[in-house]
Scaffold this motif. Sequence first.
Motif, PDB file in Angstrom:
ATOM      1  N   GLN A   1       0.825  -1.203   0.000  1.00 10.24           N
ATOM      2  CA  GLN A   1       0.000   0.000   0.000  1.00 10.24           C
ATOM      3  C   GLN A   1       0.862   1.258   0.000  1.00 10.24           C
ATOM      4  O   GLN A   1       0.520   2.250  -0.635  1.00 10.24           O
ATOM      5  CB  GLN A   1      -0.930  -0.020   1.217  1.00 10.24           C
ATOM      6  N   GLU A   2       1.987   1.219   0.678  1.00 12.12           N
ATOM      7  CA  GLU A   2       2.890   2.382   0.707  1.00 12.12           C
ATOM      8  C   GLU A   2       3.558   2.632  -0.639  1.00 12.12           C
ATOM      9  O   GLU A   2       3.911   3.763  -0.950  1.00 12.12           O
ATOM     10  CB  GLU A   2       3.981   2.177   1.761  1.00 12.12           C
ATOM     11  N   ASN A   3       3.745   1.569  -1.431  1.00 11.67           N
ATOM     12  CA  ASN A   3       4.544   1.690  -2.650  1.00 11.67           C
ATOM     13  C   ASN A   3       3.799   1.458  -3.953  1.00 11.67           C
ATOM     14  O   ASN A   3       4.403   1.520  -5.017  1.00 11.67           O
ATOM     15  CB  ASN A   3       5.718   0.695  -2.580  1.00 11.67           C
ATOM     16  N   CYS A   4       2.506   1.187  -3.909  1.00  9.69           N
ATOM     17  CA  CYS A   4       1.794   0.782  -5.129  1.00  9.69           C
ATOM     18  C   CYS A   4       1.381   1.943  -6.019  1.00  9.69           C
ATOM     19  O   CYS A   4       0.970   1.730  -7.149  1.00  9.69           O
ATOM     20  CB  CYS A   4       0.568  -0.057  -4.781  1.00  9.69           C
ATOM     21  N   GLY A   5       1.433   3.142  -5.509  1.00 13.95           N
ATOM     22  CA  GLY A   5       1.063   4.281  -6.335  1.00 13.95           C
ATOM     23  C   GLY A   5      -0.337   4.804  -6.098  1.00 13.95           C
ATOM     24  O   GLY A   5      -0.733   5.800  -6.697  1.00 13.95           O
ATOM     25  N   LEU A   6      -1.116   4.134  -5.250  1.00 14.71           N
ATOM     26  CA  LEU A   6      -2.431   4.670  -4.908  1.00 14.71           C
ATOM     27  C   LEU A   6      -2.245   5.940  -4.075  1.00 14.71           C
ATOM     28  O   LEU A   6      -1.503   5.945  -3.101  1.00 14.71           O
ATOM     29  CB  LEU A   6      -3.245   3.664  -4.101  1.00 14.71           C
ATOM     30  N   VAL A   7      -2.906   6.984  -4.482  1.00 15.62           N
ATOM     31  CA  VAL A   7      -2.811   8.256  -3.778  1.00 15.62           C
ATOM     32  C   VAL A   7      -3.693   8.209  -2.540  1.00 15.62           C
ATOM     33  O   VAL A   7      -4.840   7.732  -2.603  1.00 15.62           O
ATOM     34  CB  VAL A   7      -3.248   9.409  -4.709  1.00 15.62           C
ATOM     35  N   ALA A   8      -3.173   8.676  -1.417  1.00 16.78           N
ATOM     36  CA  ALA A   8      -3.961   8.722  -0.190  1.00 16.78           C
ATOM     37  C   ALA A   8      -5.264   9.465  -0.465  1.00 16.78           C
ATOM     38  O   ALA A   8      -5.266  10.528  -1.085  1.00 16.78           O
ATOM     39  CB  ALA A   8      -3.182   9.414   0.920  1.00 16.78           C
ATOM     40  N   GLY A   9      -6.366   8.880  -0.055  1.00 21.27           N
ATOM     41  CA  GLY A   9      -7.678   9.469  -0.281  1.00 21.27           C
ATOM     42  C   GLY A   9      -8.346   9.001  -1.567  1.00 21.27           C
ATOM     43  O   GLY A   9      -9.523   9.278  -1.776  1.00 21.27           O
TER      44      GLY A   9
END
Length: 141
Positions: A20-28
Amino acid sequence: MLIEIRNQAFDPWQEVSRYQENCGLVAGSYGACATFVGTLRDFNQGDKVKRMRLTHYQGMTEHQLSKIAEQALSQYQLLDLMIVHRVGDLNPNEPIVLVAAWSAHRAAAFDGCREIMEYLKSRATFWKKEILESEQRWVSQ
């Protein structure tokens, strides 16, 4: 998207956190992450299971998992997903499989995660051999 078949033990919660920290999904950008962790039980069909040997058809299994992952991404409008599956010798209480699905809403994350797990349980090319106290046997599902 991450799909891995591993011979070594893994910590599912560290895997989800690291991905989750590195996958590229933007917080929010996502509102839900549904996870499923399957572990090896020490019993089955009334017998004590000492360990299990999991094998797969290398190349074909990864291809199958990629296809079902792509289908789930599209069908459930998932933003991302990961599948980590163990092969080799496993002991009771060790994780066998991790599926995590991220989406905007919880229903899609739950449904996508469940669909992938149902596929893994019933159709993926993994073979399980249980090592019991006095015998070994193949597990049909």
